[in-house]
Design a protein around this motif. Structure first.
Motif, PDB file in Angstrom:
ATOM      1  N   ARG A  93      16.919 -21.654  -0.862  1.00  0.00           N
ATOM      2  CA  ARG A  93      17.453 -20.309  -0.686  1.00  0.00           C
ATOM      3  C   ARG A  93      18.420 -20.248   0.496  1.00  0.00           C
ATOM      4  O   ARG A  93      19.491 -19.655   0.415  1.00  0.00           O
ATOM      5  CB  ARG A  93      16.307 -19.339  -0.447  1.00  0.00           C
ATOM      6  N   VAL A 119       1.884 -27.372  -5.992  1.00  0.00           N
ATOM      7  CA  VAL A 119       0.827 -26.585  -5.369  1.00  0.00           C
ATOM      8  C   VAL A 119       1.401 -25.629  -4.338  1.00  0.00           C
ATOM      9  O   VAL A 119       0.964 -24.499  -4.207  1.00  0.00           O
ATOM     10  CB  VAL A 119      -0.218 -27.522  -4.724  1.00  0.00           C
ATOM     11  N   PRO A 179       5.069 -24.760  -3.471  1.00  0.00           N
ATOM     12  CA  PRO A 179       6.519 -24.934  -3.603  1.00  0.00           C
ATOM     13  C   PRO A 179       7.336 -24.063  -2.645  1.00  0.00           C
ATOM     14  O   PRO A 179       8.546 -24.219  -2.573  1.00  0.00           O
ATOM     15  CB  PRO A 179       6.780 -24.512  -5.049  1.00  0.00           C
ATOM     16  N   GLN A 180       6.657 -23.181  -1.917  1.00  0.00           N
ATOM     17  CA  GLN A 180       7.398 -22.181  -1.164  1.00  0.00           C
ATOM     18  C   GLN A 180       8.355 -22.803  -0.146  1.00  0.00           C
ATOM     19  O   GLN A 180       9.461 -22.322   0.049  1.00  0.00           O
ATOM     20  CB  GLN A 180       6.420 -21.236  -0.462  1.00  0.00           C
ATOM     21  N   TRP A 191      -4.587 -19.623   0.264  1.00  0.00           N
ATOM     22  CA  TRP A 191      -3.487 -20.315  -0.383  1.00  0.00           C
ATOM     23  C   TRP A 191      -2.617 -19.314  -1.092  1.00  0.00           C
ATOM     24  O   TRP A 191      -3.104 -18.473  -1.831  1.00  0.00           O
ATOM     25  CB  TRP A 191      -4.058 -21.320  -1.389  1.00  0.00           C
ATOM     26  N   TRP A 224       0.544 -19.347  -3.698  1.00  0.00           N
ATOM     27  CA  TRP A 224       1.204 -20.349  -4.513  1.00  0.00           C
ATOM     28  C   TRP A 224       2.713 -20.190  -4.428  1.00  0.00           C
ATOM     29  O   TRP A 224       3.382 -20.904  -3.688  1.00  0.00           O
ATOM     30  CB  TRP A 224       0.694 -20.254  -5.955  1.00  0.00           C
ATOM     31  N   ILE A 225       3.267 -19.276  -5.177  1.00  0.00           N
ATOM     32  CA  ILE A 225       4.714 -19.113  -5.159  1.00  0.00           C
ATOM     33  C   ILE A 225       5.044 -17.648  -5.001  1.00  0.00           C
ATOM     34  O   ILE A 225       4.220 -16.790  -5.251  1.00  0.00           O
ATOM     35  CB  ILE A 225       5.393 -19.625  -6.455  1.00  0.00           C
ATOM     36  N   ALA A 226       6.253 -17.389  -4.559  1.00  0.00           N
ATOM     37  CA  ALA A 226       6.746 -16.019  -4.536  1.00  0.00           C
ATOM     38  C   ALA A 226       8.064 -16.010  -5.284  1.00  0.00           C
ATOM     39  O   ALA A 226       9.121 -16.221  -4.714  1.00  0.00           O
ATOM     40  CB  ALA A 226       6.930 -15.535  -3.105  1.00  0.00           C
ATOM     41  N   VAL A 227       8.010 -15.862  -6.591  1.00  0.00           N
ATOM     42  CA  VAL A 227       9.214 -15.763  -7.405  1.00  0.00           C
ATOM     43  C   VAL A 227       9.253 -14.354  -7.952  1.00  0.00           C
ATOM     44  O   VAL A 227       8.313 -13.926  -8.613  1.00  0.00           O
ATOM     45  CB  VAL A 227       9.195 -16.783  -8.559  1.00  0.00           C
ATOM     46  N   LEU A 236       6.066 -11.714  -8.322  1.00  0.00           N
ATOM     47  CA  LEU A 236       4.805 -12.377  -8.636  1.00  0.00           C
ATOM     48  C   LEU A 236       4.383 -13.244  -7.456  1.00  0.00           C
ATOM     49  O   LEU A 236       5.109 -14.149  -7.060  1.00  0.00           O
ATOM     50  CB  LEU A 236       4.974 -13.242  -9.882  1.00  0.00           C
TER      51      LEU A 236
END
Lengths: 474, 627
Positions: free
Chosen positions: A468, A458, A460-461, B67, B69-72, B75
């Motif tokens: 990193r 949910v 993962p950052q 919220w 979610w991710i920063a890949v 995106l």
């Protein structure tokens, strides 16, 4: 070795100290609980002594490189080992009278894995690998009275020795050609070439064979289901996570050092292995009725996926490998944890039928298993999805389209057998005998693992940032 | 940011309620289920009130990131809630009316075995609807859009043992899917053009990207209109709503009257910039609304089932909202949504109380004389009915409908035809409302009352009745006195309607006309159904075909069965063993065959495993030499 060197190696030294203490404790008096607590304490103390990130990287002689990659993975391995230790206590408490030696082997195996992830030299590479392997022989065959226990142990012993010979010979060939065994020195040697001499190429190939056996990638995979099936469930968890993860990290370090993917040969070899592992692993799992074997095949397929990011070998790729390992560790430990909890003293809960109606008879445990299976299948909002997404991103960023497409196709094939287990758990429950009482350690571990799986799925950052910062190449 | 930053609580609370009831509802006692079900929405309503107070002291557009979610790579999927005056009005109605209906359901559904399931679905619906109106981008809006569709399906078919209810649920789901598909294509079109589905981004970029009246803007707006028409039961996708009455009455009140069916109105109002770009689309919206309000109004006159009368009336009233949207009277449409939500929910809840009191009798001609037997229901129902009929001066329906008629006539985009349609509709509305009240509450008592509603049913009726009268005074015509709260409140979000110059002076004439038409409708109703007994039977016999046509909702069902259902089922039957299936079974077959072949390598024989390693090593070395 200077004082500073010792400080950087303290976690590893703590493990060796723990192994000695366990050995002495058993000699004095057998007490399963005391030895178990000692093992957990050893791991916790070792974790405590992990070097601070600000002081990295640090070279200890020519043998060890204590850098972000190494420290991060040492931490992951030790945490995973802690989880396996927590599961092992409940498992062996109900099955075996002479339990102490298991923990000694266990600590040593963990030590071997931790050596591998910081090694920067063929000698430490090989020694770490062998410490891990030799301890595993004993652990796999630990429940001597079981039917397939010896068979699994012997198979692993012979095949591991066999593949170690390849590894050693490969190292020898490389040394013969270059006169160097440190990754650093080899890096200078390799950068001079545009095309590798056949002798060196053969050496690298044989190293891949040796490592491929540990990673159980196709075609070096055949031992995996037999050994997982015969080994106690916690040991199978250990092999599928710690042993494979450490080898993977070592490969990443080695191939980054020699910049191996400059050479099309290396690229081709790993592409073929990756595709073969994905396809064969998934297809073998399709009609399998034994849950431990399904997990074995699944782990073969997963290392096929992981090689996609490994081949990418850029910054994103290394991040992806590390993220994937964390997600994969948590998932596999959760899955084997459920198998452990459900197992009877006589045999492990390995048949699909053992799981029929589990959702109704033990809803909490079944929920844990469902989450881990969904994570293995890579369903969104689990760690497995983010990990797989990361692999795809790194594959696409380096234009590995063939691998990316096969990864997606294979994920779909994989869905079938993961969802089939879920479906079996949804079946109507039949009457079954009362199960043995659970252990707090088991349930706490499973709970934490499930929370992690969902948390990394949910949000993962946080983990991505940590990786990193620590692992970032250059 | 003050209290507004807790906006995420508003959809979260009902969601938690739904999850709790789905997971553990089976083992809960009814009082606990009721307090979770109604309590979560009640807390959500309280939160809305706190947020509303904070908002009023500092009106602005709030973007609240919930919220990420991710920063890949590039995106970065995230969830953002968007609060402005428009969404605040919607969330107020959703949570407040929603809470009253939950409270009502506590008693209404008291004997039902699916108690937990009912509240779980209802809570999930409230959550989805809140997400729909709070969404900052169209993807989240679409999630809410489909969520309410799903809940609507589940609740129409709530009593699934009766196949008729399942049929109604499927009908509602499939017909709204037709609209949803159009909307989805519209979203793809928007994404292809603007490379974003963020509503603010699209709205601010659209005027510079698309010329006024360009055909692509028209296509995009019409596709969105398709989605809106499906959800809001407008022509040509209107015929699912009367059948949707198969669900429990509180569901009809909340989903099929007050909130979900107005989602289309919300969508068009939210995307107003797109529609303003295309005069064709605007006209289409207006015409769709006008035609729908007429045909549904006429159908309502002939229905005998209490709930079906109300269902057709809902379609007709939403037609008014579309008419208002079509003439650019954005605030008027939202104002009518606001008043309609209260009085129509009230009418449905009253209908539920009546049906419950009469052993599930739905036919109004077997009711009668309920005025004395159910006095509270009668008085509150009368308040709602007066509002629906737009009784001049004292009801909210009068003010909101008057505003729509005024802009249909005087607005720059208005036209005589649309205005006349609205006026005829007003007459029809007054007529069928009067008919409904007279037949149900006056005359002989054909069925005896078996059970009287308790306080948890009458209290919501009372509150809603009071509101049905009061909310009208939030916005009164220019020439009465100065109180344009609603249009002032929405002014920052929705453009003001432009009216032809020099026409303001005649506003009183229009009001007078509307009042006369309404009173005329009421009088005709009184004359036909009360003053001269037997007259309505006579009329019915005089025009049997026309009556049957109106009763069947103008034959749309038969038409669609002929045009779509029959061909599709024929196609499905014709392609039973089709080729497409072959591809998938083929893939499965290949996988199984491959499994059998490779599985032979896992034979447990160690010589064989060693061979595997050797072959692998040979392959690698060969590759190394060859490549």
């Amino acid at each position: 070795m200077s004082r500073a060197d010792i400080i950087f190696l303290l976690p590893h030294l703590m493990l060796t100290l723990g192994a000695v203490l366990v050995m002495m404790a058993i000699a004095v008096r057998r007490n399963h609980f005391a030895v178990y607590v000692l093992t957990c304490l050893t791991l916790i103390v070792a974790l405590y002594f992990l070097p601070k990130t600000a002081s990295l990287p640090h070279n200890v002689g020519v043998l060890f490189v204590v850098d972000g990659l190494g420290v991060f993975n040492t931490m992951i391995i030790m945490l995973a080992a802690l989880a396996v230790a927590l599961m092992s206590y409940a498992y062996f408490d109900t099955r075996e009278e002479r339990t102490g030696e298991y923990y000694m082997l266990f600590i040593l195996a963990t030590f071997g894995a931790c050596i591998m992830v910081i090694s920067g030299h063929f000698v430490s590479f090989f020694l770490g690998l062998e410490i891990l392997s030799v301890s595993l022989y004993g652990m796999i065959a630990y429940l001597r009275k079981r039917e397939r226990s010896d068979e699994a142990g012997i198979k692993y012993l012979i095949l591991a020795a066999f593949s170690s010979a390849f590894l050693l010979f490969g190292m020898a060939l490389i040394y013969a050609a270059t006169g160097d065994m440190t990754f650093e020195g080899l890096s200078g040697y390799f950068s001079a070439f545009d095309e590798l001499p056949i002798l060196v190429m053969t050496g690298v190939g044989l190293v891949v064979v040796g490592a491929g056996f540990k990673l159980s990638v196709v075609p070096f995979h055949m031992w995996t289901p037999d050994v997982y099936e015969g080994a106690p469930a916690p040991v199978a968890a250990f092999i599928s996570t710690i042993s494979k993860g450490a080898t993977m990290v070592l490969l990443v370090r080695f191939f980054l050092a020699i910049d191996g993917f400059r050479f099309p040969v290396v690229l081709t070899i790993f592409t073929v292995i990756s595709i073969a592992s994905m396809v064969v692993g998934n297809i073998l799992a399709l009609r399998q009725q034994n849950v431990k074997r399904i997990l074995a095949y699944s782990s073969i397929a997963h290392f096929g996926y992981l090689l996609v990011a490994f081949i990418a070998a850029d910054e994103l790729g290394v991040e992806a490998v590390n993220f994937y390992l964390v997600a994969y560790f948590a998932t596999m430990l959760g899955a084997f944890g459920v198998v452990t909890v459900l197992s009877h003293p006589e045999r492990d809960a390995e048949l699909l039928d053992d799981y029929r109606g589990l959702l109704w008879s033990r809803p909490a445990l079944a929920t844990v298993f469902v989450v881990t299976l969904l994570s293995l299948a890579g369903i969104p909002l689990t760690a497995g999805f983010v990990a797989k997404f990361y692999l795809l991103a790194s594959g696409i960023s380096t234009n590995q389209w063939l691998l990316v497409i096969l990864l997606v196709v294979n994920s779909i094939v994989g869905l079938f057998y993961y969802i089939r287990i879920v479906a079996v758990m949804f079946d109507s429950a039949e009457e079954r005998e009362a199960r043995p009482a659970g252990y707090v350690g088991n349930f706490a571990t499973l709970l934490i693992l499930v929370v992690l799986l969902v948390w990394f799925g949910v949000s993962p950052q946080g983990l991505i940032d940590v990786i990193r910062n620590l692992v970032g190449v250059g | 940011m003050n209290a507004v930053q807790y906006l995420w609580l508003v959809p979260l609370l009902p969601l938690l309620g739904a999850v709790l009831l789905i997971v553990a509802g089976r083992n809960m006692s009814k009082p606990i289920i009721a307090s979770i079900g109604a309590g979560s929405v009640g807390l959500s309503a309280l939160t809305v009130i706190v947020i509303g107070v904070a908002f009023l002291s500092n009106p602005d557009v709030y973007e609240i990131s919930v919220w990420q979610w991710i920063a890949v790579g590039n995106l970065t999927p995230s969830i953002e809630l968007h609060l402005d005056a428009l969404s605040l009005m919607f969330i107020f109605v959703i949570t407040f009316v929603g809470f009253l209906i939950h409270l009502y359901s506590v008693e209404f559904m008291g004997e039902d075995s699916g108690y937990a399931r009912f509240f779980a679905c209802l809570n999930l619906f409230v959550c989805s609807m809140l997400l729909l109106v709070l969404a900052g981008n169209l993807v989240l809006l679409y999630l809410g859009w489909e969520g309410v569709g799903l809940c609507s399906y589940l609740l129409i078919g709530f009593w699934y043992e009766d196949p008729k209810n399942g049929y109604a649920a499927r009908k509602a789901f499939i017909i709204t899917r037709v609209g949803d598909t159009a909307m989805l294509i519209g979203l793809f079109l928007l994404f292809a053009t603007f490379n974003s589905l963020d509503i603010e981004t699209i709205l601010s970029a659209a005027p510079s990207r698309w010329e006024q009246g360009s055909s692509i803007a028209t296509v995009a707006a019409l596709l969105l209109l398709g989605g809106a028409a499906g959800k809001s039961a407008q022509l040509p996708l209107q015929n699912w709503l009367p059948d949707a009455m198969a669900g429990p009455t509180p569901v009809s009140a909340l989903i099929h009257a007050a909130t979900m069916v107005t989602a289309g109105v919300y969508l068009i109002a939210r995307m107003n910039v797109l529609f303003e770009l295309s005069p064709v689309a605007m006209t289409t919206v207006g015409v769709v609304g006008a035609v729908t309000l007429l045909i549904a109004g006429f159908s309502a006159m002939t229905q005998t089932d209490l709930k079906r009368v109300l269902a057709y009336s809902t379609i007709s009233q939403i037609g008014y909202m579309f008419l208002a949207l079509g003439v650019g009277a954005w605030s008027a449409a939202i104002f009518h949504f606001f008043t309609h939500a209260f009085f129509k929910a009230l009418l449905f809840l009253g209908a539920g109380a009546i049906i419950e009191a009469l052993h599930h009798e739905h036919n109004i001609f077997r009711m009668g004389g309920l005025r004395k037997q159910l006095p509270i229901v009668f008085i509150t129902f009368l308040a709602g009915a007066a509002s629906l009929a737009a009784l001049p001066l004292v009801t909210s329906g009068f003010y909101s409908k008057d505003m729509i008629l005024w802009y249909a006539w005087a607005g720059e985009k208005g036209s005589g035809l649309l205005f006349i349609a609205g006026l005829v509709g007003a007459l029809v509305t007054a007529l069928y409302t009067t008919r409904l009240v007279i037949v149900t509450f006056f005359g002989y008592a054909n069925t005896r009352v078996s059970k009287r509603p308790g306080w948890r049913m009458t209290m919501p009726l009372g509150v809603l009745a009071a509101l049905s009268v009061v909310v009208g005074f939030l916005e009164v015509p220019h020439n009465f006195w100065h109180a344009q709260l609603i249009s002032g409140f929405l002014g920052g979000v929705l453009p003001a309607a432009v009216i032809d110059s020099g026409i303001e002076a005649y506003e009183w004439a229009l009001q007078l006309l509307a009042a006369v038409v309404t009173l005329g409708g009421i009088f005709i109703g009184y004359f036909v159904y009360m003053a001269t007994p037997g007259l309505h039977e006579l009329v019915k016999k005089k025009f049997p075909t026309l009556h049957q046509l109106m009763y069947d909702g103008w034959g749309f069902d038969a038409l669609y069965t002929l045009l779509f259902v029959k061909p599709v089922t024929w196609l499905a039957r014709a392609s039973r063993g089709d080729v497409i299936d072959g591809i998938y079974t083929g893939i499965a077959w290949v996988a199984i065959a491959a499994n059998r072949a490779i599985a032979t390598t896992q034979n447990g024989v160690m010589r064989w495993y060693v061979l595997g390693i050797v072959v692998g090593a040979l392959l690698i070395i060969t590759l190394g030499i060859l490549v």
